[in-house]
Design a protein around this motif. Structure first.
Motif, mmCIF file in Angstrom:
data_model
loop_
_atom_site.group_PDB
_atom_site.id
_atom_site.type_symbol
_atom_site.label_atom_id
_atom_site.label_comp_id
_atom_site.label_asym_id
_atom_site.label_seq_id
_atom_site.Cartn_x
_atom_site.Cartn_y
_atom_site.Cartn_z
ATOM 1 N N LYS A 173 0.925 -1.280 0.156
ATOM 2 C CA LYS A 173 0.017 -0.032 0.039
ATOM 3 C C LYS A 173 0.576 1.168 0.171
ATOM 4 C CE LYS A 173 -3.978 -1.862 2.310
ATOM 5 N NZ LYS A 173 -5.099 -1.916 3.435
ATOM 6 N N LYS A 174 2.294 1.396 0.762
ATOM 7 C CA LYS A 174 2.673 2.477 0.758
ATOM 8 C C LYS A 174 3.414 2.513 -0.691
ATOM 9 C CE LYS A 174 3.764 2.223 5.897
ATOM 10 N NZ LYS A 174 5.014 2.366 6.745
ATOM 11 N N ILE A 195 1.856 9.303 -5.848
ATOM 12 C CA ILE A 195 2.311 10.501 -5.714
ATOM 13 C C ILE A 195 3.524 11.014 -6.658
ATOM 14 C CG2 ILE A 195 4.018 11.980 -4.184
ATOM 15 C CD1 ILE A 195 2.655 10.644 -1.837
ATOM 16 N N VAL A 196 4.260 9.945 -7.028
ATOM 17 C CA VAL A 196 5.120 10.310 -8.065
ATOM 18 C C VAL A 196 4.696 10.542 -9.470
ATOM 19 C CG1 VAL A 196 7.360 9.331 -9.648
ATOM 20 C CG2 VAL A 196 7.167 8.939 -7.063
ATOM 21 N N LEU A 205 4.655 14.236 -11.508
ATOM 22 C CA LEU A 205 4.980 14.499 -12.985
ATOM 23 C C LEU A 205 4.092 14.817 -13.833
ATOM 24 C CD1 LEU A 205 7.698 11.166 -13.129
ATOM 25 C CD2 LEU A 205 7.899 13.625 -12.211
ATOM 26 N N GLU A 206 3.033 14.353 -13.532
ATOM 27 C CA GLU A 206 1.748 14.554 -14.785
ATOM 28 C C GLU A 206 1.630 16.134 -14.445
ATOM 29 O OE1 GLU A 206 -1.703 12.343 -13.990
ATOM 30 O OE2 GLU A 206 -0.888 10.577 -15.228
ATOM 31 N N THR A 207 1.583 16.641 -13.086
ATOM 32 C CA THR A 207 1.378 18.047 -12.826
ATOM 33 C C THR A 207 2.446 18.771 -13.512
ATOM 34 O OG1 THR A 207 0.341 17.589 -10.899
ATOM 35 C CG2 THR A 207 1.412 19.854 -10.936
ATOM 36 N N PHE A 208 3.750 18.498 -13.553
ATOM 37 C CA PHE A 208 5.003 19.295 -14.106
ATOM 38 C C PHE A 208 4.899 19.245 -15.620
ATOM 39 C CE2 PHE A 208 7.725 18.047 -10.443
ATOM 40 C CZ PHE A 208 7.988 19.424 -9.907
ATOM 41 N N ALA A 209 4.171 18.189 -16.131
ATOM 42 C CA ALA A 209 3.986 18.032 -17.519
ATOM 43 C C ALA A 209 2.879 19.018 -18.199
ATOM 44 C CB ALA A 209 3.557 16.494 -18.077
ATOM 45 N N THR A 241 16.674 11.474 -8.494
ATOM 46 C CA THR A 241 17.291 10.037 -8.617
ATOM 47 C C THR A 241 16.012 8.759 -8.249
ATOM 48 O OG1 THR A 241 17.510 10.203 -6.393
ATOM 49 C CG2 THR A 241 19.364 10.571 -7.712
ATOM 50 N N ALA A 242 14.781 9.444 -8.185
ATOM 51 C CA ALA A 242 13.667 8.476 -7.883
ATOM 52 C C ALA A 242 13.499 7.649 -9.046
ATOM 53 C CB ALA A 242 12.402 9.410 -7.580
#
Length: 232
Positions: free
Chosen positions: A34-35, A42-43, A47-51, A137-138
């Protein structure tokens, strides 16, 4: 008989202990999964928000990053890349143009043809993008998509003039799809091309040289998918 009951009792205790350990381990695995999913979500959302922020800088490129991500992942699958590599290249596609954040709006949104000086400024966006993502680095290698998506297989690209396998494969894929989507999109300096016309131009080398294997996978994916209908 007493000894048998003692052994049986010990076995029951051991089995019960093992069951408890397995249940506890299973519970911990569920919590961990779940975590991991939460982290993944979240990642992905970040990234979609950045895009979306990148594409919002220029109304002519609305949805461009998402399309490049989706199409690149499809080609990666056809090239036999692993699920992990497909996900990696998807994220590369999402952020390949992040360097445009550092380009003045007056140039990005200019209605007419750009001057040579303005084109040189535009050509800085891969370098800027690579610098922005170099410490991210993620996701392994995500900066490669930003820095190298304008490199070409024959060394005629930019910013570093890499050629052949010097160019990371994922960046080659993103670069080809980026070229395709630019062709079938409206731009101030060009008309919007039809799906089939864009494929023909890329196959003929009119958008730069790409590896034969990559071209084959691209043409197969583009001809057999719904790319022509676009993903908005």
């Amino acid at each position: 008989m007493t000894g048998i009951w003692i052994v049986t009792g010990c076995l029951i205790v051991v089995v019960a202990g093992l069951v408890i350990l397995l249940v506890e381990k299973s519970r911990k695995v569920d919590v961990l999964q779940k975590k991991q999913k939460q982290y993944h979500d979240i990642v992905n959302q970040s990234l979609e928000t950045f895009a979306h922020a990148i594409d919002a800088k220029d109304q002519n490129t609305n949805g461009h990053s998402q399309r490049v991500a989706i199409y690149s992942a499809e080609i990666a699958k056809r090239m036999g890349m692993s699920d992990e590599e497909q996900e990696q290249i998807y994220y590369m596609g999402m952020l390949h143009d992040i360097g445009k954040i550092g380009i003045p709006d007056a140039i990005l949104k200019k209605p007419g043809k750009l001057t040579e000086e303005e084109m040189q400024i535009i050509r800085n966006h891969p370098t800027i993008g690579g610098e922005i993502l170099k410490d991210f680095t993620a996701i392994q290698g995500i900066s490669d998509g930003a820095r190298y998506h304008h490199e070409r297989y024959d060394g005629s690209g930019y910013p570093d003039g890499l050629k052949g396998d010097e160019i990371p494969l994922c960046a080659q894929v993103v670069g080809l799809v980026d070229a395709y989507d630019a062709l079938v999109s409206v731009r101030p300096y060009k008309r919007k091309l039809k799906h089939e016309e864009a494929i023909r131009m890329i196959a003929n080398g009119e958008c730069g040289v790409f590896s034969k294997k990559l071209l084959q996978c691209f043409i197969a994916a583009a001809m057999q998918s719904v790319w022509g209908k676009r993903v908005e």
